[in-house]
Design a protein around this motif. Structure first.
Motif, PDB file in Angstrom:
ATOM      1  N   GLU A 154       4.295  61.003  -9.125  1.00  0.00           N
ATOM      2  CA  GLU A 154       5.653  61.479  -8.895  1.00  0.00           C
ATOM      3  C   GLU A 154       6.168  60.875  -7.597  1.00  0.00           C
ATOM      4  N   GLU A 155       7.358  60.293  -7.663  1.00  0.00           N
ATOM      5  CA  GLU A 155       7.938  59.592  -6.518  1.00  0.00           C
ATOM      6  C   GLU A 155       8.538  60.607  -5.547  1.00  0.00           C
ATOM      7  N   ILE A 156       7.699  61.124  -4.645  1.00  0.00           N
ATOM      8  CA  ILE A 156       8.160  62.161  -3.723  1.00  0.00           C
ATOM      9  C   ILE A 156       8.357  61.609  -2.315  1.00  0.00           C
ATOM     10  N   ASP A 157       7.485  60.735  -1.867  1.00  0.00           N
ATOM     11  CA  ASP A 157       7.556  60.250  -0.480  1.00  0.00           C
ATOM     12  C   ASP A 157       7.163  58.777  -0.441  1.00  0.00           C
ATOM     13  N   PHE A 158       8.082  57.914  -0.872  1.00  0.00           N
ATOM     14  CA  PHE A 158       7.751  56.490  -0.957  1.00  0.00           C
ATOM     15  C   PHE A 158       8.858  55.578  -0.421  1.00  0.00           C
ATOM     16  N   ALA A 159       9.703  56.061   0.489  1.00  0.00           N
ATOM     17  CA  ALA A 159      10.806  55.244   0.976  1.00  0.00           C
ATOM     18  C   ALA A 159      10.325  54.058   1.815  1.00  0.00           C
TER      19      ALA A 159
ATOM     20  N   ASN B 124      12.304  62.351  -4.549  1.00  0.00           N
ATOM     21  CA  ASN B 124      12.772  62.020  -5.897  1.00  0.00           C
ATOM     22  C   ASN B 124      11.930  62.785  -6.913  1.00  0.00           C
ATOM     23  N   CYS B 125      11.871  64.093  -6.726  1.00  0.00           N
ATOM     24  CA  CYS B 125      11.036  64.958  -7.569  1.00  0.00           C
ATOM     25  C   CYS B 125      11.429  64.820  -9.033  1.00  0.00           C
ATOM     26  N   GLY B 126      10.439  64.855  -9.884  1.00  0.00           N
ATOM     27  CA  GLY B 126      10.678  64.747 -11.321  1.00  0.00           C
ATOM     28  C   GLY B 126      10.710  63.322 -11.826  1.00  0.00           C
ATOM     29  N   ASN B 127      10.697  62.330 -10.935  1.00  0.00           N
ATOM     30  CA  ASN B 127      10.681  60.932 -11.354  1.00  0.00           C
ATOM     31  C   ASN B 127       9.237  60.432 -11.316  1.00  0.00           C
ATOM     32  N   TRP B 128       8.676  60.169 -12.495  1.00  0.00           N
ATOM     33  CA  TRP B 128       7.289  59.722 -12.602  1.00  0.00           C
ATOM     34  C   TRP B 128       7.254  58.213 -12.812  1.00  0.00           C
TER      35      TRP B 128
END
Length: 148
Positions: A97-102, A131-135
């Motif tokens: 899950e794309e949570i902390d990848f900036a 970007n919670c919910g984006n896998w």
């Protein structure tokens, strides 16, 4: 007379001693064998007795990290053990899950198989924070050759 511009070899008066002894080997930058970083160990034992050898099956291991590390790496060691049967043609699919990848240079996921840190099989990152919910699919049915 002419002078030679370089001396090709010198010897001392002590028998068996070279004037230019060979230095000891340079130590590797990382100790060998490589140290195993501390981390989270997750082990799953899968009973294959209810699955015929002709059946294709998949198993899912969910991993959730509650860490928010500013400068440290976080390691997860995942081990699958198969009993009462064999796992053949093993493959790995990995999504996150794309949570902390900036910050793509500093925030990423590396996957190693079968040995850390020599055998990196994937390097994955996202592009956004919160970007919670984006896998994102990192690997899809990556064949895992059985170590010999």
């Amino acid at each position: 007379t002419t002078l030679k511009s370089s001396v090709q070899y010198l010897a001392t008066d002590i028998i068996g001693t070279d004037a230019f002894p060979t230095p000891p080997p340079t130590l590797p930058p990382v100790p060998t064998p490589y140290p195993t970083p501390s981390g989270h160990f997750i082990s799953s034992t899968i009973d294959m007795s209810s699955h015929p050898s002709t059946q294709s099956v998949s198993f899912t291991q969910y991993i959730q990290s509650t860490e928010d590390l500013q400068s440290d790496d976080s390691f997860f060691y995942v081990n699958f053990k198969f009993i009462n049967g064999m796992c053949t043609n093993a493959s790995l699919s990995f999504e996150f899950e794309e949570i902390d990848f900036a910050q793509t240079l500093d925030e990423y996921i590396d996957i190693f198989y079968p040995n850390y840190p020599l055998d990196q099989v994937a390097h994955c990152t996202g592009t956004l924070d919160t970007n919670c919910g984006n896998w994102i699919s990192c690997t899809n049915r990556l064949y895992l050759e059985q170590p010999t």
